[in-house]
Write a protein that holds these residues in place. Sequence first.
Motif, short mmCIF file in Angstrom:
data_model
loop_
_atom_site.label_atom_id
_atom_site.label_comp_id
_atom_site.label_asym_id
_atom_site.label_seq_id
_atom_site.Cartn_x
_atom_site.Cartn_y
_atom_site.Cartn_z
N LYS A 1 0.83 -1.20 0.00
CA LYS A 1 0.00 0.00 0.00
C LYS A 1 0.87 1.25 0.00
O LYS A 1 1.91 1.31 0.67
N PRO A 2 0.46 2.28 -0.71
CA PRO A 2 1.22 3.53 -0.71
C PRO A 2 1.17 4.19 0.66
O PRO A 2 0.18 4.06 1.39
N ILE A 3 2.23 4.91 1.02
CA ILE A 3 2.33 5.56 2.32
C ILE A 3 2.48 7.07 2.16
O ILE A 3 3.25 7.55 1.32
N LEU A 4 1.71 7.79 2.96
CA LEU A 4 1.86 9.23 3.10
C LEU A 4 2.33 9.50 4.52
O LEU A 4 1.65 9.13 5.49
N TYR A 5 3.51 10.08 4.65
CA TYR A 5 4.03 10.42 5.98
C TYR A 5 3.48 11.78 6.39
O TYR A 5 3.70 12.78 5.70
N ALA A 6 2.76 11.82 7.51
CA ALA A 6 2.22 13.07 8.04
C ALA A 6 3.09 13.51 9.20
O ALA A 6 3.08 12.89 10.27
N CYS A 7 3.86 14.57 8.99
CA CYS A 7 4.76 15.09 10.02
C CYS A 7 3.96 15.97 10.98
O CYS A 7 3.53 17.07 10.60
N ASN A 8 3.74 15.50 12.18
CA ASN A 8 2.96 16.25 13.16
C ASN A 8 3.88 17.20 13.91
O ASN A 8 4.79 16.76 14.61
N VAL A 9 3.64 18.51 13.75
CA VAL A 9 4.53 19.52 14.32
C VAL A 9 3.77 20.42 15.28
O VAL A 9 2.53 20.40 15.34
N ASN A 10 4.51 21.22 16.04
CA ASN A 10 3.90 22.23 16.89
C ASN A 10 3.30 23.33 16.04
O ASN A 10 3.65 23.48 14.85
N GLU A 11 2.45 24.13 16.65
CA GLU A 11 1.76 25.21 15.94
C GLU A 11 2.74 26.15 15.23
O GLU A 11 2.50 26.56 14.09
N ASP A 12 3.86 26.47 15.87
CA ASP A 12 4.82 27.43 15.30
C ASP A 12 5.50 26.92 14.04
O ASP A 12 6.01 27.72 13.24
N ASP A 13 5.53 25.60 13.85
CA ASP A 13 6.24 25.01 12.69
C ASP A 13 5.30 24.57 11.58
O ASP A 13 5.75 24.00 10.58
N ALA A 14 4.00 24.83 11.73
CA ALA A 14 3.02 24.29 10.78
C ALA A 14 3.20 24.84 9.37
O ALA A 14 2.96 24.14 8.38
N ALA A 15 3.61 26.09 9.26
CA ALA A 15 3.73 26.72 7.94
C ALA A 15 5.04 26.39 7.25
O ALA A 15 5.11 26.34 6.01
N THR A 16 6.09 26.18 8.04
CA THR A 16 7.42 26.04 7.45
C THR A 16 8.08 24.69 7.67
O THR A 16 9.05 24.35 6.99
#
Length: 366
Positions: free
Chosen positions: A201-216
């Motif tokens: 199955k294909p995998i999408l890695y979802a990097c869970n970050v803090n609020e301050d890092d969500a945009a960058t």
Amino acid sequence: MGFKCGIVGLPNVGKSTLFNALTETAAAEAANYPFCTIEPNTGRVGVPDERLDKLANLASSAKIIPTQLEFVDIAGLVRGASKGEGLGNQFLGHIREVDAIVHVVRCFQNDDITHVEGQIDPVRDMDIINTELLLADMESLEKRIPAMDKKARSKDPQAVRQLPVMKKVLDVLQEGRPARLVELEDEERCILNELQLITSKPILYACNVNEDDAATGNELTERVNKRAAEEGSRTVVISAEIEAQVAALDDPAEKLEYLETLGLKETGLVKVIREGYKLLNLITFFTIGPKEARAWTVHQNAKAPQAAGEIHTDFERGFIKADTISYGDFIACGGETEAKNQGKMRQEGRDYLVHDGDVFHFKFNV
């Protein structure tokens, strides 16, 4: 058809928080301890698509029905899960039933939230989960091949078809590579899908970050991006914390304003859906009328009868033709009537390949 994504990851990486936010429910208990998800929680969400709203407005449709995406929140796996550690194989079995895997990777620091491995290292976490999935597939094939080999010697047609593919895949797994990287012919690829192997199955890695890092993103997400690129997988940066806050807002304008204050243009849900469509090679077509405007999902290279079959099997079985308008022409002409007057409506037959955004009226006879 929509598609079904299994959300996996180590305990305490934000899986259930993300699931709750994406489905705008509290169905999964998000708690700071391993295995708070005991049964796989399932939630369905409508796929946001501004094209559907525009088409519905032009057609004065009474109802708008988006295509559906189903998320399955699968309890946190741990090192040794393939051998029954933690909650073990029962959850590995749930992963076999999904179309794609969203692997949530912790890319944030927070001393108040414990990490099952003791420290934050997203690449190590990726390797732990991927190893457990690979070992589970190896064990599955090692158990199935002897029986399949016996059937093949008895000229069982299914065994004769599947056995060579099973052996080829097992060789790759034993090299430490996932089944999706096996080089196969088209017919063999269909057989691989029949085997329901997790690592196919294909995998999408979802990097869970803090609020301050969500945009960058941050240094940890860069490490994940590098590893994913080596695997040929895709990544997305999200903040489960932000998604939870957005989900709590009822007014769409408030949601957008809140996202903009954080330097974001869209929610994590939209990111996951977009990348998920790319992973699975999916496209959207529409059926538009005064009663309802509806979006449907098919695989790329699907033909018109297959698209009709998404609506009802009788439509595919008795397919005659498809009156077709491209989305761009429908919008430019201000609706179906003028598109037809300007010669923008086409009659397509059984061999027509569906394009993303096609608006269809199917003609059939059963």
